[in-house]
Design a protein around this motif. Structure first.
Motif, PDB file in Angstrom:
ATOM      1  N   ALA A 229       0.825  -1.203   0.000  1.00  0.00           N
ATOM      2  CA  ALA A 229       0.000   0.000   0.000  1.00  0.00           C
ATOM      3  C   ALA A 229       0.861   1.255   0.000  1.00  0.00           C
ATOM      4  O   ALA A 229       0.584   2.211  -0.743  1.00  0.00           O
ATOM      5  CB  ALA A 229      -0.928  -0.010   1.218  1.00  0.00           C
ATOM      6  N   GLU A 230       1.891   1.285   0.826  1.00  0.00           N
ATOM      7  CA  GLU A 230       2.748   2.467   0.887  1.00  0.00           C
ATOM      8  C   GLU A 230       3.434   2.719  -0.450  1.00  0.00           C
ATOM      9  O   GLU A 230       3.486   3.853  -0.930  1.00  0.00           O
ATOM     10  CB  GLU A 230       3.783   2.309   1.999  1.00  0.00           C
ATOM     11  CG  GLU A 230       4.553   3.575   2.296  1.00  0.00           C
ATOM     12  CD  GLU A 230       6.058   3.394   2.245  1.00  0.00           C
ATOM     13  OE1 GLU A 230       6.738   4.095   2.991  1.00  0.00           O
ATOM     14  OE2 GLU A 230       6.543   2.564   1.441  1.00  0.00           O
ATOM     15  N   SER A 244       8.133  10.330   4.728  1.00  0.00           N
ATOM     16  CA  SER A 244       6.909  11.101   4.515  1.00  0.00           C
ATOM     17  C   SER A 244       5.644  10.304   4.759  1.00  0.00           C
ATOM     18  O   SER A 244       4.589  10.876   5.060  1.00  0.00           O
ATOM     19  CB  SER A 244       6.888  11.650   3.086  1.00  0.00           C
ATOM     20  OG  SER A 244       6.923  10.574   2.150  1.00  0.00           O
ATOM     21  N   LEU A 245       5.693   8.969   4.598  1.00  0.00           N
ATOM     22  CA  LEU A 245       4.486   8.146   4.659  1.00  0.00           C
ATOM     23  C   LEU A 245       4.559   7.141   5.803  1.00  0.00           C
ATOM     24  O   LEU A 245       5.629   6.591   6.096  1.00  0.00           O
ATOM     25  CB  LEU A 245       4.287   7.394   3.345  1.00  0.00           C
ATOM     26  CG  LEU A 245       4.065   8.237   2.088  1.00  0.00           C
ATOM     27  CD1 LEU A 245       3.946   7.325   0.868  1.00  0.00           C
ATOM     28  CD2 LEU A 245       2.830   9.111   2.209  1.00  0.00           C
ATOM     29  N   ALA A 262      -0.825   7.469   5.738  1.00  0.00           N
ATOM     30  CA  ALA A 262      -0.859   8.889   6.085  1.00  0.00           C
ATOM     31  C   ALA A 262       0.429   9.575   5.659  1.00  0.00           C
ATOM     32  O   ALA A 262       1.524   8.995   5.746  1.00  0.00           O
ATOM     33  CB  ALA A 262      -1.059   9.062   7.588  1.00  0.00           C
ATOM     34  N   HIS A 263       0.290  10.819   5.211  1.00  0.00           N
ATOM     35  CA  HIS A 263       1.436  11.666   4.861  1.00  0.00           C
ATOM     36  C   HIS A 263       1.704  12.617   6.026  1.00  0.00           C
ATOM     37  O   HIS A 263       0.784  13.001   6.758  1.00  0.00           O
ATOM     38  CB  HIS A 263       1.120  12.462   3.593  1.00  0.00           C
ATOM     39  CG  HIS A 263       2.311  13.069   2.928  1.00  0.00           C
ATOM     40  ND1 HIS A 263       2.972  14.172   3.434  1.00  0.00           N
ATOM     41  CD2 HIS A 263       2.974  12.737   1.773  1.00  0.00           C
ATOM     42  CE1 HIS A 263       3.975  14.486   2.643  1.00  0.00           C
ATOM     43  NE2 HIS A 263       4.007  13.638   1.622  1.00  0.00           N
ATOM     44  N   ARG A 267      -2.362  14.517   4.618  1.00  0.00           N
ATOM     45  CA  ARG A 267      -3.153  13.753   3.658  1.00  0.00           C
ATOM     46  C   ARG A 267      -3.213  12.274   4.061  1.00  0.00           C
ATOM     47  O   ARG A 267      -2.294  11.746   4.675  1.00  0.00           O
ATOM     48  CB  ARG A 267      -2.547  13.878   2.260  1.00  0.00           C
ATOM     49  CG  ARG A 267      -2.755  15.232   1.609  1.00  0.00           C
ATOM     50  CD  ARG A 267      -2.092  15.273   0.240  1.00  0.00           C
ATOM     51  NE  ARG A 267      -0.626  15.223   0.346  1.00  0.00           N
ATOM     52  CZ  ARG A 267       0.185  14.978  -0.685  1.00  0.00           C
ATOM     53  NH1 ARG A 267      -0.338  14.717  -1.893  1.00  0.00           N
ATOM     54  NH2 ARG A 267       1.496  14.994  -0.506  1.00  0.00           N
ATOM     55  N   HIS A 268      -4.330  11.622   3.694  1.00  0.00           N
ATOM     56  CA  HIS A 268      -4.518  10.199   3.952  1.00  0.00           C
ATOM     57  C   HIS A 268      -5.059   9.515   2.703  1.00  0.00           C
ATOM     58  O   HIS A 268      -5.786  10.133   1.914  1.00  0.00           O
ATOM     59  CB  HIS A 268      -5.514   9.969   5.096  1.00  0.00           C
ATOM     60  CG  HIS A 268      -4.986  10.294   6.453  1.00  0.00           C
ATOM     61  ND1 HIS A 268      -4.679  11.571   6.860  1.00  0.00           N
ATOM     62  CD2 HIS A 268      -4.694   9.476   7.509  1.00  0.00           C
ATOM     63  CE1 HIS A 268      -4.246  11.550   8.115  1.00  0.00           C
ATOM     64  NE2 HIS A 268      -4.248  10.299   8.534  1.00  0.00           N
TER      65      HIS A 268
END
Length: 313
Positions: A229-230, A244-245, A262-263, A267-268
């Motif tokens: 996912a990442e 960042s993630l 999540a960032h 942001r998500h």
């Protein structure tokens, strides 16, 4: 000669979501030709069976390591380099020291190391921050699978000969069929099917806090659905900053998950991940007696969440 790695490459088996899972790594330099190659190593000349069990219970992964090349095994005490690393974004670090008696490792608080607390390493072993180049760990374990020796050892030697710093041969990174495989610390991203020129690009990026997505198996801090996912989010939004993630939530169970990424900027994303079986059957290792259908992580969708949905997740 057909090997598990050539078959995997010919079948274009994806590497994303195949990295080993470990937030903390403990690396002990191993004098001589190699260690007794277990996932949690019992080191040569170290009669301490409790060490492996202690490490496994604390979720600390500890392959042994040595500089590239052949080394005589004299069976005598030597000064050994030790590294500890934690790979969770926001708490990424590598610490190092030297020791002459590996039994000193048993004084560490392994549970604290597993949680990302490096103070025990400094207090017990007189360690401190690693200030050199990123570490490149190349799996060269021919006892586990011949591909790692046939492909990993020449890669490690080529990197060392080119002047690359921080190159170590290690005993086990998993994923033999993706050989040669490497792990880069401090950020904890693993790579498969690498060549010397791509490792140099990966190293250059790591020095600057950037991640190369091509050939990446995932961040070892996450379970495998989270790894896939990442990487999918990185590709979708062209994000290369190393820390960042984060994977903040995983819902579901095999074979389907919904992963929230999540960032650091707020942001998500919600990422659908499905576990499939690789076809046709192939050797998962050169030593395997039968063909298998190894699991593969398939991203089914990447959706950015609204602020309201992100706060509710």
């Amino acid at each position: 000669m057909s090997t598990c790695s050539t078959v995997s490459r010919d079948l274009d088996e994806p590497v994303a979501g195949t990295a080993p899972v470990a937030r903390t790594w403990l690396l002990l330099e191993q004098p001589g030709p190699g260690a007794n190659n277990k996932a949690f190593c019992t080191f040569e000349h170290l009669d301490t069976p409790a060490l492996g069990a202690t490490l496994e219970a604390a979720d600390v992964t500890a392959p042994s390591s040595k500089p590239p090349g052949r080394h005589a095994d004299r069976g005598t005490p030597a000064v050994r380099r030790v590294y500890a690393a934690h790979t969770t974004p926001g708490n990424v670090w590598v610490r190092t020291t030297t020791l002459t008696d590996p039994h000193q490792l048993l004084g560490l608080d392994f549970a604290a190391l597993g949680r990302g607390d490096g103070r025990t390493f400094d207090a017990v072993l007189d360690g401190g921050p690693h200030t050199g180049d990123p570490l490149v760990l190349v799996c060269t374990n021919g006892k586990r699978d011949r591909c790692c020796a046939l492909l990993g050892r020449p890669l490690a030697a080529e990197l060392a000969a080119s002047g690359a710093e921080g190159v170590w041969e290690v005993t086990h990174l998993g994923g033999h069929r993706f050989s040669p495989t490497v792990l880069v610390l401090p950020h904890g991203y693993a790579y498969g099917r690498v060549q010397a020129h791509s490792v140099k690009e990966i190293l250059h990026g790591a020095r600057e806090g950037r991640i190369v997505v091509e050939g990446c198996r995932g961040n070892t801090a996450w379970e495998r659905p989270g790894q896939a996912a990442e990487l999918a989010v990185r590709s979708a939004v062209s994000e290369v900053a190393a820390q960042s993630l984060s994977v903040v939530r995983t819902d579901g169970a095999a074979p389907r998950w919904e992963v929230t990424v999540a960032h650091v900027d707020g942001r998500h994303w919600r990422v659908g991940v499905a576990q499939g079986a690789s076809a046709p059957p192939r050797p998962e290792s050169c030593g395997a007696a039968v063909l298998g259908s190894p699991a593969r992580m398939e991203v089914t969708g990447v959706r950015e969440l609204s602020v309201t949905a992100a706060l509710a997740s």
